[in-house]
Design an enzyme around this catalytic site. Structure first.
Site, mmCIF file in Angstrom:
data_model
loop_
_atom_site.group_PDB
_atom_site.id
_atom_site.type_symbol
_atom_site.label_atom_id
_atom_site.label_comp_id
_atom_site.label_asym_id
_atom_site.label_seq_id
_atom_site.Cartn_x
_atom_site.Cartn_y
_atom_site.Cartn_z
ATOM 1 N N CYS A 261 0.711 -1.280 0.000
ATOM 2 C CA CYS A 261 0.000 0.000 0.000
ATOM 3 C C CYS A 261 0.735 1.323 0.000
ATOM 4 O O CYS A 261 1.839 1.491 0.486
ATOM 5 C CB CYS A 261 -0.971 0.051 1.136
ATOM 6 S SG CYS A 261 -1.859 -1.462 1.355
ATOM 7 N N GLY B 118 1.442 -0.507 -5.008
ATOM 8 C CA GLY B 118 0.349 -1.471 -4.975
ATOM 9 C C GLY B 118 -0.513 -1.336 -6.209
ATOM 10 O O GLY B 118 -0.949 -0.236 -6.524
ATOM 11 N N GLY C 195 1.049 -0.788 6.015
ATOM 12 C CA GLY C 195 1.821 -1.453 7.065
ATOM 13 C C GLY C 195 1.168 -2.742 7.530
ATOM 14 O O GLY C 195 0.204 -3.215 6.915
ATOM 15 N N TYR D 252 14.060 -1.105 -2.745
ATOM 16 C CA TYR D 252 13.139 -1.605 -3.760
ATOM 17 C C TYR D 252 11.801 -0.869 -3.839
ATOM 18 O O TYR D 252 11.334 -0.554 -4.918
ATOM 19 C CB TYR D 252 12.880 -3.100 -3.509
ATOM 20 C CG TYR D 252 11.845 -3.677 -4.406
ATOM 21 C CD1 TYR D 252 12.127 -3.923 -5.764
ATOM 22 C CD2 TYR D 252 10.571 -3.981 -3.937
ATOM 23 C CE1 TYR D 252 11.166 -4.449 -6.603
ATOM 24 C CE2 TYR D 252 9.605 -4.508 -4.780
ATOM 25 C CZ TYR D 252 9.906 -4.740 -6.100
ATOM 26 O OH TYR D 252 8.963 -5.257 -6.937
#
Lengths: 471, 471, 471, 471
Positions: free
Chosen positions: B7, B35, B111, B254
């Site tokens: 997210c 996402g 998270g 990343y």
């Protein structure tokens, strides 16, 4: 930028049924950069043609359930197309399929005929009706008419080529054969290869051969007709060698994928070379060379290598921005949605910025502005193509209403308008260095047209005339 | 690669109605890389919540007609989500909206709670029902329960934070306020800025602030609650400074976009540094350094600069390959569809190949094989992250069934399995160099968890338990 | 039942721009029963044709956003089509649009040419290519060829009608005119009217005139050409009166809507009369007369009135069952999903059951079985049409593979097979009583074809031949 | 007309896996008339719930590919819903699914709680959060809370029923059981049956049992809980017999399908009886009795039989008009699109016209006008329900903004306003004759509410309050 070519073509054939649609789909994925408006695949299932076409990207039109609805076939033809939007253009999706006396035929076409208007008028005077406004239907008609007196479809195509003028790379499919041909000047690329499994593949670019696991055999030669059928591959060369090769130089500069090799020249290498030429012709004192992604990156690397100025990553392209994105009112800048500057890389630095073309100058101006906001100290723009000055009649579509900035302003004026510290174009006389044969069509830059210029060259010439008649 | 975070969050607020949905849409475009499964926007139109959510990319869910169906509003919350496929997950689209005694609330969350299972059990024992399997609903519940005894929603959130453990960057919207908060260890990024027009924007990454024309003000601090409302911006810091900052280091390696700056450190710079570290620790004798696009490019440039080996463009990524692409039977290699080698660049050369991670080793093996086919002489793989050895409980999703190759093989063995001539990982002890604070969470690499490890850590722990009960 | 006609046509014209698309849409709603596979509207916006066509119901293809995307126009042509399924048939959507020397033309067609194969062969020998397998394209071709030598499009149509044989009710639109025509035998209906606002409307059935607020003026006569244009309405009658009127009697029995009036005869009245004839010819001793909804209800009322047996509501039709409903495996009975018996009405009673046709006998058998399960004591089936015994070449599509039960079994045998206590068909000699002129085509019942029978009458004759050639 | 009930419920259970989704789909087709906004199916695949829900008709939501994506299951619950439009109502699709301490639960509900506001407030004070504005979520909460202290889900439901007031017919599904319940007054219908294959089916109406091949066993009694599980079928009757049965009389008049039997009374028979009562109470001198299709047909037949005036087919309903049809500007009459008069039947005749209700009088007025245009001499309107005078709190939705014409005008005045020659309503004192038990709820006609009237009865009461709070 706003320059577009119309289309990529693809075809496959084997001596036994296989997943021809799936292979075409992979080929189209690799040719998607040549056209994003619509695409289509026609599979030949033992003489029965099964086709699916639609508006949108390959991934949208060929969703898994659509792809799996194709039967296996011994051959298939496929196409991806650039064009105007609107559902009415569904009729223009290719490959077009026509039925005629000698059976069914599918035609996929990349290019533009320069004598399309004359050919069409002549056909209409003879009772032809047209469903679309595309040159492809004209080609199909002429091949069909020749077919009435010809012993084979390839002979009909060869006779048709006596009549066709301009740019065309074609894939034709009949119930029994797959045929491809390239116009005698070779404006548009076309090549073929073969998979380990014995499938022959024909494609606009070699990157599509790799994508389907086919080994590149060679380019189709300008004027050559290749017939894939029961008797293997037969080359007909009666239209070869009658004119100098005139590959569109813009294939190297912009259209083609860097991992493709066209007429013996790597596109990546051609772009590196364009960067090197720029570095020699228009050096700049700077800290970093950055390219406008994606098509400016190779030339940026060439400039960096030749000049010794370090290569950097200074602009990030958002790959998720859809074609339907509409900029908010009062802010027409797609640029700030699609591109963003890497502040860390450019802040306080003098930058050489490599872009592949300048059309109206607005996009370039916004990129310069993005870099300024990110803190770039100086911006020296170098364009890896000469300025556009003349219309193209062979399939490159510079918006007809385009306000071609280079026709009215000097490079220095353009630099000022964009807010760049300096600006230079690729010297037109060095264009020959980009192709292997040192011969190519650069008419849009220098006005030296290899063929007679058509009288009416409007993009929508057929559509416009239609409503004027029979009132 | 197969590592995913779940997210991106976004929110905007102004003191007068504006095109809040349009601004959220542009923010989501910039956060799309965090996402791609689903996304949603909830606009607050004078207390009335209008929401649109759906499975798919921002460009798919927010087509022009959908976007234009939103009313103007003074604020909005938005979310883009990574997750599993299937229409059933429509219920998990965020922001989630709940109705409770004190009004409506929208919650967007990035998270993972490490005590989610305990919290959920406790709530259920007290009569709670859950519509989804996401932590976000648990957070909404706890805030709501605290709200019964708290004088304001921000106080309720602060009390809830006493209970919540793990990673969370939150955007909450009530009829009158927009609130954002970051967990006390600051696992996930969160920052805010302001446009010239006076709109405050909150975003997971600074690149989304730029995309909406907002100037970055600062990162939300670990533990901080920011309340945007009638009284301007109020910072509550009662949860700040109680624990060391523990930003997930994988954000630099990343997840994040290179043009973002997180907690004072440019992602681009962090990746350049990772490349430099690799060059010093694991030099190679080679002709060219190439990166796996897109996330390996910055580290490749760093390696090139440190080592002096020229930087090259050796792999091209096809940006058109849809998420639904299904590889043909017997060839599971998406890699050959998505990536292709530039033969001209790599043929006959020794290559340093930079990738950002190695999970199962299959993707890397295929890339090595692509390069070999294109004629690369030697391939020295350098990975800009240490090997994955431990599970992450804070929102990074290494497939639970992943055959983590580094747990069972040495780098030399992996190199042999992939067909590379050598292979080396970023030294785990140099990770601290990537972040500005020299302190971050690297538990997935070194097993040093900053919080208690949960008992049941399966991704689908709630879904699995549900079918075992009430039988 | 499985008998279908192909199509409804509609057109409107005014002397000033109006919502032509909206009016067509309402007209198509009223003609939807004539074809549910696809539909289309072409609006003439001052010579520019704007078209939208698609597979599906009018409500599906012309969603509000699609409808509102049409510009106003002075005229429009529209079509609703029955046909086979599959996206490939998108090409067959009508009105077809063709471009030719004298401008653009849209053609909407209801019927079937009985010399289509000959015409098509001749055209192909002359170089024509076909995009579709429909007769409509053949008609467009012939009109276009005649147009080359004719002073006007209506003259071209008139000359084309010398060549066309079979059933056709046509709506043609050129940049300046709307033209309609009916074949000289008048197989298919066609009529026109005028709204208070001065809009002329042409429609397959009068119910569509009512639906758009147009007052019925009269039927188009067999052989008549009507030209709506600058000079008002001009009737050309050179093809009139050369042959006896041969309206398809099945229009009265099944195709048309009961509130339509065709060639001076109310469809409702014709069906009442069919019921009365059955009551006189095949009386039954029963408690109740019920009809199979919807097309059997009028005849049931006629039977009830003539026989004095009370009319009842014994079967309910589920109007929500979509065309895509797939019956569960092992139960092919759509019937039990689409129809249900009203137990209260039929339990313990002797029933006269009126259906409009019997093709294979399976549907009838299932209805009988539904009524038995609901407790019907006796079931006397009366069919308001004679048995199908001969193929139709004029647009009625009895499935070519249909196992026409009446060809192999007597009514008594059929009754036994269906489980009915008795069964009788409408006497073929009484068919003339259904139409006003006492003259109609009843070839499918009696084999008396009003025109030469074609040699190759397969529905897919063109498609099949195509794959046999050029191998 | 504009009176709507909200919803149909359906459920199936067997002792071995079967195509539960397919059976639900067929059940929903038969219940589609009870709600067309959205629908959903939840299949229980060995404790795992797989659900598909969506806005639209059953045929739209459950396209073949969606339906085939369900796994087999031993049970399933399903729902079809009437409601307001807008994608935001996707959250309100049923069955709703909730996760709680004792496992997952799916709930499908037909009816309206009259104490919903109190229940919801109490739950919110206790920390509950709501995702929807529907009563169904309130029911789910209360069952869940009771479940914490109850030994089984059915015991929890029974305890919950002590709290719930108003109308509810429920289908609940837990991992191991299918449970259905009807409120103690039995406002809404509910019945169950069994197929030959041993599948138990529960449905709002018996027509849905027939549609899936299940034999009707009996109605669920008011207050009864039926538990289908491992131990077969268990009936719990602790809430039975405590109050008089109060089935909503409007089920007979309008909602239910004529082939359903509710609480021992055929709907068809009840409507015939309503027609007979009207004929006796308000005779008319006329030539023909016609009904407004579809729900006025049975009463028209009853009127005809009692009066001896012939029954006729005078109005045709267009079954193809989609829900999205938008009437052209300046003509708000859907009526002329949906209905048309059969001129042949009504011209020059005196007509008794039977409709099932009069709300605002506009629809009736337009129908009268259609018949006048078709030449009807006299029109005597008879309404098979009494006038609406009071709001319903039990699930019947007369538009809150409805200008209830009968509250302000006498029947004679209404007749004049509509243009009818006379108008009469079903006498309210004869309503008892419609049901078998001679006892039913007719509060909307006579104001005799069987339960305490709620304080706040606005349809959107929850939604409105929400935006007022927490400002």
């Amino acid at each position: 930028m706003s320059v577009h070519e119309e289309c990529g073509v693809f075809g496959v054939i084997s001596d036994k049924p296989f997943d021809a649609a799936g292979m075409c789909c992979r080929g189209l994925y690799a040719l998607q950069h040549r056209g994003q408006e619509s695409c289509g695949i026609v599979v030949n299932d033992d003489g029965l043609f099964v086709s699916r076409k639609g508006l949108g990207l390959v991934s949208e039109v060929f969703a898994p359930d659509v792809l799996s609805s194709f039967p296996p076939g011994t051959m298939a033809a496929a196409h991806t197309r650039y064009g105007t939007t609107g559902s009415s253009s569904l009729a223009n999706c290719q490959p077009i399929e026509v039925n005629h006396l000698k059976g069914r035929m599918a035609v996929a076409h990349n290019g533009n005929l320069s004598n399309a208007a004359e050919l069409r008028s002549a056909l209409e005077l003879n009772g032809a009706i047209f469903h679309t406004s595309s040159d492809t239907e004209t080609i199909a008609y002429i091949v069909t008419r020749e077919r009435l007196g010809a012993p084979s479809i390839e002979e009909a195509l060869s006779r048709a080529m006596d009549t066709l003028e301009g740019a065309y790379s074609l894939v034709l499919m009949s119930p029994q054969k797959l045929i491809c041909a390239r116009d005698p000047l070779g404006f548009r690329p076309l090549c073929f290869g073969r998979t380990e499994g014995g499938v022959y593949a024909v494609a606009s670019e070699s990157c599509a051969l790799k994508a389907v696991g086919a080994e590149f055999i060679r380019d189709v030669e300008p004027g050559e007709i290749l017939v894939f059928g029961r008797d293997g591959v037969v080359s007909r060369r009666e239209h070869c060698g009658k004119a100098p090769k005139k590959l569109c130089v813009f294939e190297y500069i912009y259209f083609a994928r860097p991992d493709s090799v066209i007429d013996g020249r790597s596109v990546h290498a051609a772009r590196l070379e364009a960067g090197r030429i720029l570095a020699r012709a228009y050096p700049a004192s700077a800290d970093l060379v950055i390219g406008v992604p994606d098509s400016g990156l190779d030339a940026a690397l060439g400039y960096s290598r030749e000049s010794g100025i370090p290569y950097g990553i200074g602009l990030i392209k958002n790959k998720y921005v859809g074609r339907t994105f509409i900029a908010p009112e009062g802010r027409s800048d797609m640029v700030s949605i699609k591109l963003s500057a890497v502040e860390e890389a450019v802040k306080g630095r003098s930058i050489v910025l490599i872009d592949d073309s300048v059309v109206r100058g607005t996009t370039g101006g916004r990129i310069v502005s993005l870099l300024r906001q990110a803190g770039a100290k100086e911006i020296h723009m170098r364009v890896s193509a000469p300025p556009f000055l003349f219309p193209c009649y062979y399939g490159t579509d510079v918006d007809s209403d385009a306000d071609l900035i280079a026709r009215r302003h000097t490079p220095d004026e353009i630099a000022r308008m964009m807010g760049a510290d300096s600006l230079a174009f690729l010297p037109v006389e060095s264009l020959c260095a980009l192709s292997a044969s040192r011969d190519c069509c650069s008419a849009c830059f220098d006005g030296r047209y290899p063929l007679k210029v058509p009288a009416d060259t409007r993009k929508n010439r057929f559509e416009q005339k239609l409503s004027e008649r029979d009132k």
